[in-house]
Design an enzyme around this catalytic site. Structure first.
Site, PDB file in Angstrom:
ATOM      1  N   SER A 152       0.842  -1.198   0.000  1.00  0.00           N
ATOM      2  CA  SER A 152       0.000   0.000   0.000  1.00  0.00           C
ATOM      3  C   SER A 152       0.875   1.245   0.000  1.00  0.00           C
ATOM      4  O   SER A 152       1.959   1.256   0.598  1.00  0.00           O
ATOM      5  CB  SER A 152      -0.904   0.023   1.240  1.00  0.00           C
ATOM      6  OG  SER A 152      -1.594   1.259   1.340  1.00  0.00           O
ATOM      7  N   TYR A 165      -0.986  -0.577   9.974  1.00  0.00           N
ATOM      8  CA  TYR A 165      -1.184  -0.954   8.575  1.00  0.00           C
ATOM      9  C   TYR A 165       0.024  -0.554   7.724  1.00  0.00           C
ATOM     10  O   TYR A 165       0.522  -1.330   6.908  1.00  0.00           O
ATOM     11  CB  TYR A 165      -2.453  -0.281   8.069  1.00  0.00           C
ATOM     12  CG  TYR A 165      -2.834  -0.563   6.646  1.00  0.00           C
ATOM     13  CD1 TYR A 165      -3.387  -1.782   6.274  1.00  0.00           C
ATOM     14  CD2 TYR A 165      -2.678   0.420   5.665  1.00  0.00           C
ATOM     15  CE1 TYR A 165      -3.756  -2.032   4.964  1.00  0.00           C
ATOM     16  CE2 TYR A 165      -3.051   0.186   4.354  1.00  0.00           C
ATOM     17  CZ  TYR A 165      -3.596  -1.045   4.006  1.00  0.00           C
ATOM     18  OH  TYR A 165      -3.962  -1.282   2.705  1.00  0.00           O
ATOM     19  N   LYS A 169       2.490  -3.029   5.659  1.00  0.00           N
ATOM     20  CA  LYS A 169       2.553  -2.954   4.198  1.00  0.00           C
ATOM     21  C   LYS A 169       3.959  -2.656   3.693  1.00  0.00           C
ATOM     22  O   LYS A 169       4.367  -3.160   2.638  1.00  0.00           O
ATOM     23  CB  LYS A 169       1.556  -1.916   3.686  1.00  0.00           C
ATOM     24  CG  LYS A 169       0.100  -2.348   3.816  1.00  0.00           C
ATOM     25  CD  LYS A 169      -0.172  -3.664   3.100  1.00  0.00           C
ATOM     26  CE  LYS A 169      -1.635  -3.966   2.948  1.00  0.00           C
ATOM     27  NZ  LYS A 169      -1.880  -5.269   2.304  1.00  0.00           N
TER      28      LYS A 169
END
Length: 304
Positions: A152, A165, A169
């Site tokens: 991401s 997150y 990622k």
């Protein structure tokens, strides 16, 4: 059905909806037999429902393809092994893995709890590792195979309220590169895709400002089906030139993302002291410092 993935067996995690569903459907359309994995949990990873995986598998079969559902978790080594083993038991082999399963538990860094950190890291980073390790044994023995991992721009560039997150990622990008380096001697490839698409996970992000609301409206026009063609291409034998790369897909745009490399250096024959670093090194390098960008600051134009 025939295509780029004829004769191949592909496992797609988090395939019960959104990006994962479209990639599973696209792999089947390209000729692959597909293991459709999804635990049927909420965006935050809670609960479980066997329905989504079964529904996507039935969609594939209704279109003339071959698929089986799987509802095991990627976040534990035993269940990750079971996912890969189901592919081998059902179809005799495994040729590709798309590590797409993920959850969100967004929180500003200083307010993030340990369970919120652990849960996201476990599904994204540990999940990608466990799935890759389980499949890697088979890939090594057959001297072929391909991984596609979902990273991401929240990790590659940055974002607010997503320390868990973003860390996971960015870790996946490094994991993918390491897999590519370690496994290239066995003809095994590993690449990443950073997807831009409207999904349940994106829909869960809080919208607190008019600017954020405008960005969300743009994201709604980016369909999940746009990600699938690149994933299929990277899994195919004809995509073998790509290994250890990071791509991004935004509507009809495909980007090759940069990877960290030295951009400037300073040197002194005498060596450095903290004082000389402050007086000389940092001022010399300051012109090349990166701003505190987030993904939306870099991708500012409308792709549609």
């Amino acid at each position: 059905m025939s295509g780029l993935l004829d004769g191949k067996v592909v496992v797609v995690t988090g395939a019960g909806g959104g990006i994962g569903r479209d990639m599973a459907l696209a792999c089947a359309k390209a000729g692959a037999k597909v293991v459709v994995n999804d635990i049927g949990a909420s965006v935050s990873g809670e609960g479980g429902d066997t329905g989504p995986a079964k529904q996507v598998a039935e969609e594939i079969k209704a279109a003339g393809g071959e698929a089986v559902p799987n509802t095991d978790s990627v976040a534990e080594p035993a269940t990750a092994n079971a996912i890969i083993q189901q592919a081998v038991d059902t179809y005799g082999r495994v040729d590709g893995v798309i590590n797409n399963a993920g959850i969100l538990r967004d929180r500003i860094f200083h307010k993030m709890s340990e369970p919120e950190w652990d849960a996201v890291i476990k599904v994204h980073l540990y999940g990608a590792y466990y799935m890759s390790k389980a499949a890697g044994t088979f890939f090594k023995e057959q001297e072929s195979g391909a991984f596609v991992h979902m990273t991401s721009t929240s990790g590659l560039i940055g974002n607010f309220g997503q320390a868990n997150y973003s860390a996971a990622k960015l870790g996946i990008a490094a994991l993918s590169k390491s897999i590519a380096l370690d496994m290239q001697r066995f003809n095994v490839r590993s690449n990443c895709i950073a997807p831009f698409a409207w999904s349940r996970m994106i829909a869960s992000i809080p919208v607190d400002t008019p600017e954020q609301a405008a960005r969300v409206e743009k994201m709604k026009r980016m369909t999940t089906a746009k990600i699938a063609p690149l994933a299929v291409a990277l899994l195919s034998d004809k995509g073998s030139d790509a290994n250890g790369q990071i791509f991004a897909v935004r509507a009809n745009e495909i980007f090759l993302m940069s990877q960290p490399r030295p951009i400037r250096s300073v040197h002194t024959a005498e060596g450095w002291t903290p004082e000389s670093v402050i007086e000389t090194a940092l001022p010399a390098l300051k012109g090349s410092f990166f701003d505190l960008d987030r993904s939306g600051d870099i991708f500012t134009w409308d792709p549609i």
